[in-house]
Write an enzyme that holds these catalytic residues in place. Structure first.
Site, PDB file in Angstrom:
ATOM      1  N   HIS A 130      12.318  10.689  30.533  1.00  0.00           N
ATOM      2  CA  HIS A 130      11.726   9.484  31.142  1.00  0.00           C
ATOM      3  C   HIS A 130      11.955   8.274  30.248  1.00  0.00           C
ATOM      4  O   HIS A 130      12.366   7.200  30.718  1.00  0.00           O
ATOM      5  CB  HIS A 130      10.228   9.677  31.361  1.00  0.00           C
ATOM      6  CG  HIS A 130       9.519   8.400  31.729  1.00  0.00           C
ATOM      7  ND1 HIS A 130       9.407   7.953  33.018  1.00  0.00           N
ATOM      8  CD2 HIS A 130       8.914   7.456  30.952  1.00  0.00           C
ATOM      9  CE1 HIS A 130       8.769   6.801  33.036  1.00  0.00           C
ATOM     10  NE2 HIS A 130       8.455   6.476  31.790  1.00  0.00           N
ATOM     11  N   HIS A 135      14.080   4.168  30.703  1.00  0.00           N
ATOM     12  CA  HIS A 135      13.847   2.834  30.147  1.00  0.00           C
ATOM     13  C   HIS A 135      15.048   2.201  29.451  1.00  0.00           C
ATOM     14  O   HIS A 135      15.290   0.996  29.600  1.00  0.00           O
ATOM     15  CB  HIS A 135      12.707   2.910  29.120  1.00  0.00           C
ATOM     16  CG  HIS A 135      11.336   3.000  29.708  1.00  0.00           C
ATOM     17  ND1 HIS A 135      10.661   1.916  30.209  1.00  0.00           N
ATOM     18  CD2 HIS A 135      10.507   4.064  29.858  1.00  0.00           C
ATOM     19  CE1 HIS A 135       9.463   2.294  30.648  1.00  0.00           C
ATOM     20  NE2 HIS A 135       9.345   3.596  30.441  1.00  0.00           N
ATOM     21  N   GLU A 176       7.874   0.008  35.056  1.00  0.00           N
ATOM     22  CA  GLU A 176       7.825   1.391  35.517  1.00  0.00           C
ATOM     23  C   GLU A 176       8.256   1.562  36.976  1.00  0.00           C
ATOM     24  O   GLU A 176       8.976   2.499  37.308  1.00  0.00           O
ATOM     25  CB  GLU A 176       6.415   1.959  35.337  1.00  0.00           C
ATOM     26  CG  GLU A 176       6.001   2.170  33.893  1.00  0.00           C
ATOM     27  CD  GLU A 176       6.709   3.339  33.218  1.00  0.00           C
ATOM     28  OE1 GLU A 176       7.422   4.096  33.896  1.00  0.00           O
ATOM     29  OE2 GLU A 176       6.546   3.490  31.988  1.00  0.00           O
ATOM     30  N   SER A 195      14.039   7.692  36.974  1.00  0.00           N
ATOM     31  CA  SER A 195      14.012   9.002  36.313  1.00  0.00           C
ATOM     32  C   SER A 195      13.394  10.085  37.198  1.00  0.00           C
ATOM     33  O   SER A 195      13.281  11.234  36.769  1.00  0.00           O
ATOM     34  CB  SER A 195      13.235   8.916  34.989  1.00  0.00           C
ATOM     35  OG  SER A 195      11.877   8.558  35.217  1.00  0.00           O
TER      36      SER A 195
END
Length: 290
Positions: A130, A135, A176, A195
């Site tokens: 993740h 990111h 996010e 993700s």
């Protein structure tokens, strides 16, 4: 990603005062590298044509297609040349002030573990897949990289104003779970979407969620849930606009205003919203999404 609750109260043994640890890349097992490869291959069947141009460019620039969990030293060397950022390993969730300080100084903290093969679809605490796959490609984009620095600086100020909950919503709905309007249509850039095998389809294809034009105050008043697909997605027109609004806003009076106002329920549509998609909310009601 940060959290309002923390597993640990102080850095564990072996961690620095800033909570960072050595990645110890050689300690990852072949099975753990295999989990990364499985997750990577699965996502890359979905993301072309769905993920933002900036995200896909970052994947290529950082050479994340190489097999196995990335070595943070090599990854940071590539990232540093692009935007001045680096990736540092941490044992898990870190306190908010530590998280914000790292962001403000162009350091992205990444969990130093990977999910088990039976956890491919959901893991409550963010792991290295993740954190890095989700990111880090966006940190290769100069504008988004500057936005993350601005967010880190803003987070340290939010702690002083007692407005952490309000600012965390900005992170949630952009970093996010953000969507962006591109010439070819809506695209995903939020790490929690890119993700996720399920949400990378749901966010663009399902008729269930609301998709609403981004407005800073609106976002910071809107609650969210962490345990399922989103009921709202907020859509930015560009990363330049996201950075501009963040840098030019005086947050102190904005916090005073927002803290005096009621929160907006997750699925509500407000009169001033620019509604791109008024969702059915079928998924949230327990019915299968379209």
């Amino acid at each position: 990603m940060h959290s309002e609750t923390h597993v640990l109260e102080r850095p564990p043994e072996g961690a620095g005062a800033d909570w960072t640890i050595a990645q110890n890349w050689d300690a990852f097992t072949p099975a753990e590298h295999g989990v990364w490869d499985t997750l990577y291959a699965r996502q890359m069947k979905l993301l072309p044509g769905r993920a933002s141009t900036a995200y896909l460019r970052g994947l290529n620039l950082l050479r994340l297609s190489e097999q196995g969990i990335p070595n943070f030293e090599d990854l940071s060397e590539r990232l540093m040349k692009l935007t001045g950022w680096q990736v540092v390993a941490v044992p898990g969730l870190v306190p908010d002030d530590v998280f914000f300080d790292h962001l403000a100084n162009r350091r992205f903290v990444a969990g130093n573990f990977i999910r088990r093969p039976d956890q491919l679809d959901y893991l409550q605490e963010p792991d290295v897949f993740h954190d890095v796959f989700g990111h880090v490609p966006m940190l290769a984009d100069p504008v988004f990289a500057d936005y993350m620095v601005a967010y880190g600086r803003g987070g340290l100020r939010a702690l002083e104003h007692g407005a952490l909950k309000q600012l965390s919503r900005l992170y949630w709905y952009t970093v996010e779970f953000g969507l962006i309007e591109e010439d070819a249509g809506l695209r995903i850039y939020g790490s929690g979407i890119v993700s996720s095998f399920g949400e990378s389809r749901f966010a663009l294809d399902s008729e269930s969620p609301n998709r609403i034009g981004f407005d800073l105050k609106r976002v910071m008043r809107t609650d969210y849930r962490i345990d399922d697909f989103q009921q709202n997605y907020f859509v930015i027109p560009s990363f330049d606009e996201l950075l501009r609004v963040t840098v030019e806003t005086d947050f102190a009076p904005l916090y005073d205003e927002i803290l005096a106002m009621p929160d907006i329920p997750i699925a509500a549509i407000e009169p001033d919203d620019r509604v791109i998609t008024h969702g059915t909310q079928d998924y949230a009601r327990g019915r299968a999404p379209a």
